[in-house]
Motif scaffolding. Structure first.
Motif, PDB file in Angstrom:
ATOM      1  N   THR A 169     112.140  45.501  44.818  1.00 36.62           N
ATOM      2  CA  THR A 169     110.760  45.676  45.289  1.00 36.62           C
ATOM      3  C   THR A 169     110.428  44.649  46.377  1.00 36.62           C
ATOM      4  O   THR A 169     109.697  44.953  47.306  1.00 36.62           O
ATOM      5  N   GLY A 170     111.019  43.437  46.277  1.00 29.95           N
ATOM      6  CA  GLY A 170     110.794  42.429  47.327  1.00 29.95           C
ATOM      7  C   GLY A 170     111.317  42.929  48.669  1.00 29.95           C
ATOM      8  O   GLY A 170     110.639  42.817  49.701  1.00 29.95           O
ATOM      9  N   LEU A 197     109.042  45.635  50.037  1.00 23.86           N
ATOM     10  CA  LEU A 197     107.798  45.072  50.598  1.00 23.86           C
ATOM     11  C   LEU A 197     108.073  44.375  51.929  1.00 23.86           C
ATOM     12  O   LEU A 197     107.298  44.514  52.881  1.00 23.86           O
ATOM     13  N   ARG A 198     109.200  43.648  52.024  1.00 22.31           N
ATOM     14  CA  ARG A 198     109.509  42.967  53.293  1.00 22.31           C
ATOM     15  C   ARG A 198     109.746  43.984  54.413  1.00 22.31           C
ATOM     16  O   ARG A 198     109.351  43.764  55.557  1.00 22.31           O
ATOM     17  N   MET A 241     102.271  37.824  49.346  1.00 20.28           N
ATOM     18  CA  MET A 241     103.611  37.239  49.224  1.00 20.28           C
ATOM     19  C   MET A 241     103.619  35.804  49.747  1.00 20.28           C
ATOM     20  O   MET A 241     104.229  34.922  49.146  1.00 20.28           O
ATOM     21  N   GLU A 259     101.864  34.988  45.229  1.00 21.77           N
ATOM     22  CA  GLU A 259     101.241  35.781  44.154  1.00 21.77           C
ATOM     23  C   GLU A 259     101.952  37.129  44.030  1.00 21.77           C
ATOM     24  O   GLU A 259     102.819  37.459  44.836  1.00 21.77           O
ATOM     25  N   LEU A 260     101.511  37.925  43.054  1.00 21.38           N
ATOM     26  CA  LEU A 260     102.090  39.262  42.866  1.00 21.38           C
ATOM     27  C   LEU A 260     101.181  40.322  43.468  1.00 21.38           C
ATOM     28  O   LEU A 260      99.949  40.214  43.356  1.00 21.38           O
ATOM     29  N   VAL A 261     101.763  41.345  44.079  1.00 23.51           N
ATOM     30  CA  VAL A 261     100.933  42.454  44.548  1.00 23.51           C
ATOM     31  C   VAL A 261     100.444  43.217  43.304  1.00 23.51           C
ATOM     32  O   VAL A 261     101.069  43.148  42.241  1.00 23.51           O
ATOM     33  N   GLY A 305     113.689  42.632  40.623  1.00 22.28           N
ATOM     34  CA  GLY A 305     112.335  42.181  40.993  1.00 22.28           C
ATOM     35  C   GLY A 305     111.242  43.083  40.442  1.00 22.28           C
ATOM     36  O   GLY A 305     110.071  42.866  40.707  1.00 22.28           O
ATOM     37  N   PHE A 306     111.604  44.061  39.684  1.00 22.41           N
ATOM     38  CA  PHE A 306     110.664  44.965  39.025  1.00 22.41           C
ATOM     39  C   PHE A 306     111.254  45.354  37.674  1.00 22.41           C
ATOM     40  O   PHE A 306     112.440  45.671  37.633  1.00 22.41           O
ATOM     41  N   ARG A 326     107.708  43.046  36.769  1.00 21.29           N
ATOM     42  CA  ARG A 326     107.409  41.611  36.773  1.00 21.29           C
ATOM     43  C   ARG A 326     106.227  41.286  35.875  1.00 21.29           C
ATOM     44  O   ARG A 326     105.880  40.108  35.747  1.00 21.29           O
ATOM     45  N   GLN A 330     103.589  46.561  34.176  1.00 22.42           N
ATOM     46  CA  GLN A 330     104.621  47.239  34.993  1.00 22.42           C
ATOM     47  C   GLN A 330     105.736  47.774  34.091  1.00 22.42           C
ATOM     48  O   GLN A 330     106.245  48.886  34.302  1.00 22.42           O
ATOM     49  N   ARG A 367     113.051  32.398  54.378  1.00 20.81           N
ATOM     50  CA  ARG A 367     111.907  33.244  54.039  1.00 20.81           C
ATOM     51  C   ARG A 367     110.645  32.389  53.977  1.00 20.81           C
ATOM     52  O   ARG A 367     110.677  31.277  53.456  1.00 20.81           O
ATOM     53  N   ARG A 382     105.367  30.401  42.950  1.00 22.19           N
ATOM     54  CA  ARG A 382     106.098  31.592  42.477  1.00 22.19           C
ATOM     55  C   ARG A 382     106.693  31.328  41.084  1.00 22.19           C
ATOM     56  O   ARG A 382     106.719  32.220  40.233  1.00 22.19           O
TER      57      ARG A 382
END
Ligand code: AMP
Length: 221
Positions: free
Chosen positions: A34-35, A38-39, A56, A60-62, A88-89, A91, A95, A164, A175
């Motif tokens: 998922t990261g 999103l990137r 990000m 924080e978390l979306v 990454g999912f 989290r 979810q 990053r 994080r």
């Protein structure tokens, strides 16, 4: 046709992405990070990317509903018909609950879960020296493979090796805090479901990979 869903759990910087890539090749099912998704949205400048970038960068978390929809769409793509390695999912517990429902709806099996465990001091140390190729996502560590970084031939043509934004020390601490608060409860969630295997993330990439294979369903290894 065997179907398989594996969730790789673990704090940031434990090597989930690297191991997920190897497992995806080994099992011939896609890695869904998922990261990374999103990137890619951030790079493409989409509405989701713009919303995600601010979150990000703060570590924080979306929101759950946003990321669940991202994963739902991704799991419906044809390459995920036999399952996926989820990196990454989930989290958060909501979810994980949504994923359980989603997997049932699309006729995929309940997930196996491997948690990669590394002490916090080691994580902070690893992340401060982590670099990535912004073009293809390859991950490097200044301490371990500076030579590989120099020789890196990006499959997409143009290597662009960066730190990053969210690997900066203050964001890393945030994080880790978010991980403890929101993601650690998943360990109990999956332990209760009888799906959890825990492996040490200390040692070489090959050693950790071998541990994961042993921890997974033996039929698959
Ligand atoms: P990662 O590359 O997995 O460390 O993810 C980078 C950032 O993307 C995280 O710090 C979050 O801001 C966001 N993110 C990735 N996956 C999720 C998720 N499952 N739920 C919420 N936010 C996420």
């Amino acid at each position: 046709m065997n179907k398989y869903v594996l969730i790789l759990l673990g704090a940031i910087g434990v090597g989930k992405g690297t191991q997920a890539q190897r497992l995806a090749q080994h099992l011939k099912i896609p890695q869904i990070s998922t990261g990374d998704i999103l990137r890619a949205e951030v790079q493409a400048g989409t509405e989701l990317g713009l919303e995600a970038q601010r979150i990000m960068n703060r570590g924080e978390l979306v929101p759950d509903d946003v990321i669940i929809e991202v994963v739902r769409k991704r799991l419906l793509e044809p390459d995920a018909v036999r399952g996926a390695i989820l990196d990454g999912f989930p989290r958060t517990v909501p979810q994980a609950q949504a994923l359980d429902g989603l997997l049932k709806d699309i006729d995929l099996p309940t997930p196996n879960v491997v948690s990669i465990e590394v002490p916090q001091e080691e994580i902070v140390d690893r992340l401060s020296s982590r670099r990535v190729c912004a073009t293809c996502g390859a991950v490097f560590n200044l301490k371990m493979n500076a030579a590989a970084m120099e020789q890196h031939a990006c499959p997409k043509g143009q290597a662009n090796i960066i730190q990053r934004d969210d690997d900066r020390p203050d964001t890393v601490l945030q994080r880790l805090k978010v991980y403890e608060e929101k993601t650690m409860p998943l360990i109990n969630y999956y332990r209760r479901a009888g799906a959890l295997r825990q492996v040490s993330g200390i040692g070489s990439e090959n050693e950790v990979f071998a541990r994961i294979l042993i921890a997974m369903d033996p039929e698959l290894t």
